[in-house]
Design an enzyme around this catalytic site. Structure first.
Site, PDB file in Angstrom:
ATOM      1  N   HIS A  32       0.824  -1.203   0.000  1.00 24.74           N
ATOM      2  CA  HIS A  32       0.000   0.000   0.000  1.00 24.74           C
ATOM      3  C   HIS A  32       0.862   1.258   0.000  1.00 24.74           C
ATOM      4  CE1 HIS A  32      -2.849  -2.890   2.078  1.00 24.74           C
ATOM      5  NE2 HIS A  32      -3.607  -2.434   1.106  1.00 24.74           N
ATOM      6  N   GLN A  37     -18.369  -6.007  -1.160  1.00 23.75           N
ATOM      7  CA  GLN A  37     -17.508  -6.890  -1.955  1.00 23.75           C
ATOM      8  C   GLN A  37     -17.173  -8.183  -1.226  1.00 23.75           C
ATOM      9  OE1 GLN A  37     -14.390  -3.738  -2.071  1.00 23.75           O
ATOM     10  NE2 GLN A  37     -12.947  -5.435  -1.839  1.00 23.75           N
ATOM     11  N   GLY A  96      -2.677  -1.568  -7.049  1.00 20.84           N
ATOM     12  CA  GLY A  96      -1.622  -2.559  -7.148  1.00 20.84           C
ATOM     13  C   GLY A  96      -1.910  -3.628  -8.190  1.00 20.84           C
ATOM     14  N   LYS A 106      -1.113  -6.649  -7.884  1.00 21.09           N
ATOM     15  CA  LYS A 106      -1.389  -7.955  -7.256  1.00 21.09           C
ATOM     16  C   LYS A 106      -2.823  -8.396  -7.543  1.00 21.09           C
ATOM     17  CE  LYS A 106      -2.374  -8.533  -2.933  1.00 21.09           C
ATOM     18  NZ  LYS A 106      -3.648  -9.361  -3.035  1.00 21.09           N
ATOM     19  N   ASP A 107      -3.758  -7.460  -7.439  1.00 18.08           N
ATOM     20  CA  ASP A 107      -5.153  -7.741  -7.791  1.00 18.08           C
ATOM     21  C   ASP A 107      -5.345  -7.375  -9.266  1.00 18.08           C
ATOM     22  OD1 ASP A 107      -6.346  -8.442  -5.068  1.00 18.08           O
ATOM     23  OD2 ASP A 107      -5.364  -6.521  -4.668  1.00 18.08           O
ATOM     24  N   LEU A 150       2.764  -9.353  -0.922  1.00 21.45           N
ATOM     25  CA  LEU A 150       2.215  -8.746   0.286  1.00 21.45           C
ATOM     26  C   LEU A 150       0.706  -8.596   0.169  1.00 21.45           C
ATOM     27  CD1 LEU A 150       4.758  -5.935   1.242  1.00 21.45           C
ATOM     28  CD2 LEU A 150       4.691  -8.323   1.976  1.00 21.45           C
ATOM     29  N   SER A 151       0.020  -8.921   1.249  1.00 19.66           N
ATOM     30  CA  SER A 151      -1.431  -8.823   1.326  1.00 19.66           C
ATOM     31  C   SER A 151      -1.815  -8.632   2.784  1.00 19.66           C
ATOM     32  CB  SER A 151      -2.099 -10.096   0.784  1.00 19.66           C
ATOM     33  OG  SER A 151      -3.481 -10.122   1.074  1.00 19.66           O
ATOM     34  N   SER A 152      -2.865  -7.846   3.026  1.00 14.18           N
ATOM     35  CA  SER A 152      -3.348  -7.692   4.402  1.00 14.18           C
ATOM     36  C   SER A 152      -3.749  -9.034   4.989  1.00 14.18           C
ATOM     37  CB  SER A 152      -4.531  -6.731   4.430  1.00 14.18           C
ATOM     38  OG  SER A 152      -4.149  -5.462   3.938  1.00 14.18           O
ATOM     39  N   ARG A 153      -4.209  -9.945   4.142  1.00 14.89           N
ATOM     40  CA  ARG A 153      -4.651 -11.260   4.626  1.00 14.89           C
ATOM     41  C   ARG A 153      -3.497 -12.175   5.020  1.00 14.89           C
ATOM     42  NH1 ARG A 153      -8.842  -9.895   0.857  1.00 14.89           N
ATOM     43  NH2 ARG A 153     -10.895 -10.147   1.810  1.00 14.89           N
TER      44      ARG A 153
END
Length: 285
Positions: free
Chosen positions: A38, A62, A148, A150-151, A185-188
């Site tokens: 982020h 979502q 990003g 990533k998605d 990297l991911s919040s999850r």
């Protein structure tokens, strides 16, 4: 401390003040639980624009029933401190009531780009994404918004949304930021145990295997998908339940029979109770 506002009216007033000075506005929409991925978006937006606004909003529309909306990490104070160090100028933290009227009826249909992949695994997900992104962009009226890679499917949909709905905002795709071990990297990722994190590394390993195969001359899309699946099985065994591993056209997200000058390998699956996704560019040049 970094400035923080909650209402749409406050954001619009702040943007009007910024515009009155002739300054440009960059925007980074997030759901919080911020990490270096982020913050890289914030820094990219800061390089492009005079002022950067970041939204933090965990968007309920979502999340499908049974997904992790309630347990999604929420840490506004910590996130605000990180945003200040990254150069953001304003944090917008709306509530659900502020974002959605109780009798709201209109949503945004994201079209064919949402039909496959995440759209199949998470029905309705991209309607929620497209609707909230449209609302956020309409309020902020930014010159540039950073998302990003990533998605990757989300990024493609947001680009199409901004184009088709004449948002007047340039959508910038920013590179994936990874841990030192290669995990995107991911919040999850905060949900993962050490064993689950090790299994999650099967996704970047699979992407690297596909990339290496293209470098050795493999062009067949189905064969490359099989190579990814084989790599996941070799690295994670039954610990990673794959939803898909595909080679797609980066513009249409349709499967590629053969990789030409450009292609995109996309992959997603579940380890424990956590879904992970990743992707990388494939090129035959």
């Amino acid at each position: 401390m970094i400035a923080r506002v909650g209402s749409k009216a406050e954001v619009r007033a702040a943007v009007a003040g910024i515009r009155a000075t002739g300054s440009t506005v960059g925007f980074v929409p997030t759901m919080g639980a911020l990490h270096d991925g982020h913050l890289s978006l914030v820094r990219d937006a800061k390089q492009r624009c005079d002022t950067v606004i970041v939204s933090i909003f965990v968007n309920p529309t979502q999340f499908a029933p049974g997904e992790d909306f309630e347990r999604y990490p929420r840490r506004i104070e910590e996130d605000s401190a990180l945003l200040q160090t990254a150069g953001a100028d304003l944090v917008w933290t709306p509530s659900t009531d502020q974002m959605y009227a109780p009798d709201a009826q209109v949503t945004v249909e994201p079209g064919a780009l949402a039909a496959r992949w995440e759209g199949e695994v998470r029905p309705g997900h991209f309607v929620g994404v497209a609707t909230v992104v449209a609302k956020l962009l309409n309020v902020v009226q930014a010159d540039v918004a950073c998302f990003g890679e990533k998605d990757f499917q989300q990024l493609a949909i947001v680009r199409r949304l901004a184009l088709d709905l004449d948002m007047g905002c340039e959508i910038i795709g920013c590179p994936i930021i990874r841990d030192s071990n290669g995990l995107a990297l991911s919040s999850r990722n905060a949900y993962l145990s050490a064993e689950e994190r090790a299994a999650g590394l099967s996704l970047p390993a699979a992407l690297e295997a596909a990339h290496a195969a293209v470098g050795l001359g493999e062009r067949d899309g189905r064969r490359l998908e099989a190579i990814m699946r084989e790599a996941v099985a070799a690295h994670a065994g039954d610990a990673m339940a794959l939803d898909y591993a595909a080679v797609v056209d980066p513009s249409t997200l349709e499967p590629l029979e053969r990789v030409g000058e450009v292609g995109r390998a996309i992959i997603a699956g579940r380890v424990g109770a956590t879904r992970l996704l990743d992707n990388r560019a494939l090129t035959s040049a």
